[in-house]
Design a protein around this motif. Sequence first.
Motif, PDB file in Angstrom:
ATOM      1  N   GLU A  67      14.842 -44.592 -17.191  1.00 16.56           N
ATOM      2  CA  GLU A  67      14.033 -43.720 -18.046  1.00 16.56           C
ATOM      3  C   GLU A  67      14.874 -43.185 -19.196  1.00 16.56           C
ATOM      4  O   GLU A  67      15.962 -42.650 -18.981  1.00 16.56           O
ATOM      5  CB  GLU A  67      13.453 -42.554 -17.245  1.00 16.56           C
ATOM      6  N   CYS A 108      14.973 -40.337 -21.907  1.00 14.36           N
ATOM      7  CA  CYS A 108      14.364 -39.000 -22.001  1.00 14.36           C
ATOM      8  C   CYS A 108      14.784 -38.309 -23.288  1.00 14.36           C
ATOM      9  O   CYS A 108      15.957 -38.328 -23.655  1.00 14.36           O
ATOM     10  CB  CYS A 108      14.798 -38.123 -20.825  1.00 14.36           C
ATOM     11  N   HIS A 141       9.080 -39.449 -22.177  1.00  7.21           N
ATOM     12  CA  HIS A 141       9.573 -40.345 -21.128  1.00  7.21           C
ATOM     13  C   HIS A 141       9.283 -41.795 -21.549  1.00  7.21           C
ATOM     14  O   HIS A 141       8.118 -42.158 -21.753  1.00  7.21           O
ATOM     15  CB  HIS A 141       8.862 -40.101 -19.799  1.00  7.21           C
ATOM     16  N   GLN A 143       7.524 -37.488 -10.425  1.00  4.44           N
ATOM     17  CA  GLN A 143       8.000 -38.833 -10.727  1.00  4.44           C
ATOM     18  C   GLN A 143       8.583 -39.483  -9.474  1.00  4.44           C
ATOM     19  O   GLN A 143       9.192 -38.799  -8.648  1.00  4.44           O
ATOM     20  CB  GLN A 143       9.076 -38.770 -11.823  1.00  4.44           C
ATOM     21  N   GLU A 155       8.760 -33.168 -23.370  1.00  3.99           N
ATOM     22  CA  GLU A 155       9.642 -34.199 -22.812  1.00  3.99           C
ATOM     23  C   GLU A 155       8.984 -35.562 -23.004  1.00  3.99           C
ATOM     24  O   GLU A 155       7.877 -35.815 -22.527  1.00  3.99           O
ATOM     25  CB  GLU A 155       9.909 -33.968 -21.321  1.00  3.99           C
ATOM     26  N   HIS A 161      14.108 -34.427 -24.721  1.00  7.85           N
ATOM     27  CA  HIS A 161      13.508 -33.098 -24.613  1.00  7.85           C
ATOM     28  C   HIS A 161      13.700 -32.381 -25.951  1.00  7.85           C
ATOM     29  O   HIS A 161      14.833 -32.257 -26.421  1.00  7.85           O
ATOM     30  CB  HIS A 161      14.208 -32.264 -23.533  1.00  7.85           C
TER      31      HIS A 161
END
Length: 332
Positions: free
Chosen positions: A101, A103, A57, A91, A55, A105
């Motif tokens: 954020e 993201c 970030h 977080q 992941e 994945h």
Amino acid sequence: MELFQYKQMYEKMDALERLELTVQWGSYDIHVLRFHLTEFPPGKVVNFHKHAEYEFHFIPGGRGKVIIQEDEYPLRAGLFYLTGPDVLHYQEAASNEAMEELCLHVDIVERDSIDISEDEDSSLNQWEWMEAKNCIEKLKQLPLFPAADLHDAMSYFVKAYEAAQNNYLGSYTTIRQAVIQILLRAARAYEKEDELQNFPTRDMKKYRYKLALEYIHTNYAQPLSIEDVADKLRVSTRQLQRLLKEMNQGKTFSTIVEDIRLAAVCKQLLTTQHSIEKIAGQSGFSSGNYLHTVFKNKFGLTPAQYRANVSNNQNIVIGAPAGQPKINHPSL
């Protein structure tokens, strides 16, 4: 790129996640699982958790903090961090400011067979395969703390989103290239940090065991199940039971909890004049009678006999349950 330019990604938050997207890059298949912009309201907490995939970030705006394994780091606009498979992290947005954020994945799978064609483009293929391998190997070794997004990987989230929304000629190729660029630019974010290779790695098995014991010690007075602890650690009950047995001489979850509760009982019998019934309730036992039975089975005498022997200055030291101090015991 200003923060407001990312806001368009809220118009259709699942635009990129609707795509069945697997990027073939060198000898790797990169399966895109999640790809979006999200917002943490002020004070929002995402408790310790982990993922089976990588992941990425990125913080385009706002402030907050992240705890990766045991270490806490402040977050602000322009920072990036990676939590690889099985990395426990927490977080939290600042109490007075939301945090944005971006993201991504991805599940990265190396294909078993490698076939680079021997035509006139083979040298170009080899360069791409080499870059992919170097990038993925570097991602696997990235240190677990935030760095500045020095190479503007964040802008490729918007490029991919606009391609998905507008569906112009070459949209798929644009999205594919955006994913690769995010990976490459993330890997490059740490290149100038020469000291990074000296950062120690942590033993996640020991860390999870420590977290489990801390949670049990904090909550032993309440009804407590292995499912409760496993949920907090984001692991399966089977994983947790196996971990506890391995790290504590084969003891099961129930035995560890019982030992911790009995240690608390012994301490109260030694330092207070509370009734057995009250001590049972404060130590996680359903009743004084049940505590009486468990205590006698474990130590060979009743709680009342233990208290009386301690009052008479009997002083035989026995081993305490895991994580507890030694207890002066009158008989064993």
